[in-house]
Design an enzyme around this catalytic site. Structure first.
Site, short mmCIF file in Angstrom:
data_model
loop_
_atom_site.label_atom_id
_atom_site.label_comp_id
_atom_site.label_asym_id
_atom_site.label_seq_id
_atom_site.Cartn_x
_atom_site.Cartn_y
_atom_site.Cartn_z
CB CYS A 20 -1.08 0.00 1.05
SG CYS A 20 -0.40 -0.72 2.56
CB SER A 57 -7.43 0.59 7.88
OG SER A 57 -6.75 1.64 6.89
CG HIS A 60 -0.73 3.89 4.33
ND1 HIS A 60 -1.65 3.58 5.45
CD2 HIS A 60 -0.30 2.48 3.87
CE1 HIS A 60 -1.75 2.28 5.86
NE2 HIS A 60 -1.00 1.81 4.76
N1 LIG Z 1 -5.04 -3.46 4.59
C1 LIG Z 1 -4.47 -2.56 3.75
O1 LIG Z 1 -4.16 -1.59 3.73
C2 LIG Z 1 -3.62 -3.70 2.75
C3 LIG Z 1 -3.06 -2.73 1.56
C4 LIG Z 1 -2.52 -3.63 0.64
C5 LIG Z 1 -2.24 -5.10 0.88
N2 LIG Z 1 -3.04 -5.72 1.60
C6 LIG Z 1 -2.87 -7.16 1.67
O2 LIG Z 1 -3.95 -7.58 1.48
C7 LIG Z 1 -4.47 -8.94 2.08
C8 LIG Z 1 -5.93 -8.51 2.66
O3 LIG Z 1 -5.65 -7.43 3.74
P1 LIG Z 1 -6.58 -7.10 5.00
O4 LIG Z 1 -6.01 -5.99 5.47
O5 LIG Z 1 -8.18 -7.16 4.58
O6 LIG Z 1 -6.37 -8.54 5.79
P2 LIG Z 1 -7.40 -9.45 7.10
O7 LIG Z 1 -8.06 -8.28 7.62
O8 LIG Z 1 -6.26 -10.07 7.79
O9 LIG Z 1 -8.03 -10.41 6.12
C9 LIG Z 1 -7.74 -11.48 5.67
C10 LIG Z 1 -8.52 -12.12 4.86
O10 LIG Z 1 -7.97 -13.61 4.45
C11 LIG Z 1 -8.84 -14.58 4.94
N3 LIG Z 1 -7.79 -15.66 5.47
C12 LIG Z 1 -7.23 -15.56 6.54
N4 LIG Z 1 -6.54 -16.99 6.53
C13 LIG Z 1 -7.10 -17.69 5.62
C14 LIG Z 1 -6.67 -19.08 5.35
N5 LIG Z 1 -5.86 -19.87 5.86
N6 LIG Z 1 -7.56 -19.41 4.44
C15 LIG Z 1 -8.46 -18.83 3.71
N7 LIG Z 1 -8.77 -17.38 4.06
C16 LIG Z 1 -8.10 -16.96 5.02
C17 LIG Z 1 -9.72 -14.20 6.32
O11 LIG Z 1 -10.98 -14.72 6.51
P3 LIG Z 1 -11.69 -15.08 7.84
O12 LIG Z 1 -12.19 -13.79 8.31
O13 LIG Z 1 -12.34 -16.18 7.76
O14 LIG Z 1 -10.38 -15.19 8.98
C18 LIG Z 1 -10.01 -12.61 5.66
O15 LIG Z 1 -11.04 -12.59 4.63
C19 LIG Z 1 -3.41 -9.14 2.83
O16 LIG Z 1 -2.55 -9.72 2.12
C20 LIG Z 1 -2.58 -7.89 3.06
O17 LIG Z 1 -1.05 -7.77 3.20
C21 LIG Z 1 -3.60 -4.83 2.64
#
Ligand SMILES: NC(=O)c1ccc[n+]([C@@H]2O[C@H](COP(=O)([O-])OP(=O)(O)OC[C@H]3O[C@@H](n4cnc5c(N)ncnc54)[C@H](OP(=O)(O)O)[C@@H]3O)[C@@H](O)[C@H]2O)c1
Length: 348
Positions: free
Chosen positions: A152, A181, A244
């Site tokens: 991000c 976030s 950010h």
């Molecule tokens: N947040 C940001 O600003 C941002 C920016 C760029 C990239 N990212 C990347 O984008 C991705 C999602 O970010 P987020 O902030 O939304 O993350 P998050 O809140 O941790 O959500 C992760 C998602 O993955 C699922 N998950 C976790 N473990 C799993 C497994 N073993 N099998 C299948 N599904 C699984 C979770 O489902 P459950 O609800 O069932 O646990 C949830 O839907 C991450 O890789 C993060 O690094 C995030």
């Protein structure tokens, strides 16, 4: 525009990034959402029941999916394209299952970003890198295409630097002020985050440096040649909900003026896909902008907002750049990558 919408899925639909993807897919002109997926913890649940205690957006934005039942991420649906918001460890296992079965994946996860056959693409910045996917079938044995979007924080930096290629950037020093976030759900405990600054985000500084060099590199003979760019990066977590901010100093081989740089930024064309903003870079001239609370929704979160543009004592171009970490820094970039794959004929 296709006559029928392409069936798409969201993997990791319950986190903040997955929720934003679901929201952005409401009434999308090219894509129709057919399935949502998550871990075994929540799969089998109705969407609104699963996210009731971690709703990141208004119910109205997500209402079109409220009664959909979450499937396990390992269970493929009829979708030909999956937008992945899985955690990196889950993405490493799950995304290849979809790819082997001929589905394409646009992923937010870091799992495959630095793989030599996988592009990190930000439409309007390095759209041509999408063609690296042609090397994947032979090298990886996948029958679909994988495109990732960047970390991000790096999305704002590369959006600002790509149009300045003619000035020959040679080095950058960047400090980030990253919102809560960005750490997903539940992220940092409130007691550790409020009225505080945490001067370390695991693995983040290397991601910013390595991904910037790859994104600003060139696609030559089926591989990416990284841009040689010295990167000094410091990343901190601050008590802001979304957005950010980065302070950047960039040194160029060529002479420049601040007015010249602003003029280049303000005339940077946007990508020709449905979700691209009218202006990929918006320049604020007030001394105290951009601010997350005032500017994060610029261009619906798809624009990078630049301000405090000046020449430093050492001759660097100094500026601040703000991104919506959940849109340009995540879900919005993945959505635009799906549009880019479709526009280039990679989705059949
Ligand atoms: N947040 C940001 O600003 C941002 C920016 C760029 C990239 N990212 C990347 O984008 C991705 C999602 O970010 P987020 O902030 O939304 O993350 P998050 O809140 O941790 O959500 C992760 C998602 O993955 C699922 N998950 C976790 N473990 C799993 C497994 N073993 N099998 C299948 N599904 C699984 C979770 O489902 P459950 O609800 O069932 O646990 C949830 O839907 C991450 O890789 C993060 O690094 C995030």
């Amino acid at each position: 525009m296709p006559l029928t919408k392409l069936p798409v899925a969201v993997l990791g639909a319950t986190g903040p990034v997955g929720q934003k993807l679901v929201a952005l897919l409401a009434n999308h002109p090219w894509f129709g959402l057919v399935s949502i997926h998550s871990s075994e913890r929540t799969s089998g649940s109705r969407y609104f029941d699963a996210i009731a205690d971690r709703l990141f957006y208004s119910e109205d934005e997500l209402r079109h999916a409220q009664d959909m039942i979450l499937l396990p991420a390992t269970e493929l649906s009829s979708a030909s394209l999956a937008f992945s918001a899985l955690s990196a460890s889950a993405a490493r296992e799950v995304e290849p299952l979809w790819l082997q079965e001929g589905r394409s994946v646009c992923s937010n996860a870091s799992a495959f970003r630095m793989h030599p056959n996988v592009p990190i693409v930000l439409p309007g910045v390095n759209s041509n890198h999408v063609h690296l996917v042609r090397s994947q079938r032979e090298a990886c044995g996948w029958n679909g295409y994988l495109v990732t979007n960047s970390n991000c924080s790096v999305s704002g930096l590369v959006t600002a630097l790509a149009p300045l290629e003619g000035l020959s950037p040679m080095g950058a020093c960047c400090s980030t002020y990253q919102s809560l976030s960005g750490a997903g759900w539940p992220g940092h405990p409130a007691v550790a985050a409020l009225a505080n600054v945490i001067p370390y985000i695991a693995e983040e500084e290397a991601k910013v440096a390595n991904e910037a060099r790859k994104i600003l590199g060139s696609l030559e003979e089926g591989r990416i040649a990284d841009r040689p760019l010295t990167m000094d990066v410091f990343c901190a977590r601050v008590p802001v909900a979304v957005g950010h901010l980065m302070s950047a100093h960039v040194w160029f081989n060529e002479e420049f003026t601040v007015e010249q740089v602003i003029s280049i930024w303000e005339s940077t064309p946007a990508a020709l896909i449905p979700s691209a903003p009218a202006s990929s870079i918006v320049v604020r001239r007030e001394n105290d902008r951009p601010q997350p609370s005032k500017d994060v929704r610029t261009g619906g979160g798809f624009s990078a907002v630049v301000g405090r543009v000046r020449k430093s004592e050492s001759g660097a171009l100094a500026f601040a750049v703000l991104v919506d970490n959940l849109v340009l820094g995540a879900a919005g970039a993945a959505l635009m990558n799906g549009e880019l794959l479709a526009a280039n004929g990679y989705l059949g």
